[in-house]
Design an enzyme around this catalytic site. Sequence first.
Site, PDB file in Angstrom:
ATOM      1  CG  HIS A  46      -1.990  -1.008   1.193  1.00 57.99           C
ATOM      2  ND1 HIS A  46      -3.086  -0.928   2.008  1.00 57.99           N
ATOM      3  CD2 HIS A  46      -2.156  -2.126   0.449  1.00 57.99           C
ATOM      4  CE1 HIS A  46      -3.890  -1.948   1.771  1.00 57.99           C
ATOM      5  NE2 HIS A  46      -3.334  -2.706   0.827  1.00 57.99           N
ATOM      6  CD  GLU A  48      -1.909   4.183   3.241  1.00 57.01           C
ATOM      7  OE1 GLU A  48      -1.611   3.494   2.232  1.00 57.01           O
ATOM      8  OE2 GLU A  48      -3.055   4.250   3.688  1.00 57.01           O
ATOM      9  CB  CYS A  76      -6.533  -0.456   5.232  1.00 54.45           C
ATOM     10  SG  CYS A  76      -4.807  -1.009   5.145  1.00 54.45           S
ATOM     11  CB  CYS A  79      -1.906   1.602   6.223  1.00 58.14           C
ATOM     12  SG  CYS A  79      -1.547   0.777   4.654  1.00 58.14           S
TER      13      CYS A  79
END
Length: 142
Positions: A46, A48, A76, A79
């Site tokens: 992801h 992040e 999410c 993260c």
Amino acid sequence: MHEALLFARRAEAAGEVPVGAVVIKDGVIIGRGFNQPISAHDPAAHAEIIAMREAARTLKNYRLTDAVLYVTLEPCAMCAGAMVHARIRRLVFGALDPRAGAAGSLFNIVQTPALNHRVDITAGVLAEQCSGLLKGFFFQRR
């Protein structure tokens, strides 16, 4: 957030969900990332996570104390948990994620008193641009 939006557009160009992130410390970008789970064959790729990994390598420290993470979509649970472990000081995000958001929408992992660190949150920065990019991406997919 403008820089995070640029990275979100890179994700979109690669066929990934358009989410971008940057980590800033002392006014300097120390980490950048965009969603890459499909192309990297990595469920943890992801925006992040990629940005925090780069920031940690830049600082030569997994603790990102006093750093601010800007991301185009509310993080999410994965993260958000990583932000707590990294000791991110502040999270700034654009679009809310009512289906999977873990910074206030569905959960609030980054501020739960059960954990040993809490992240300050600023939500809704350039929200229309961030959500518009996501809506356009999914509209084209349908």
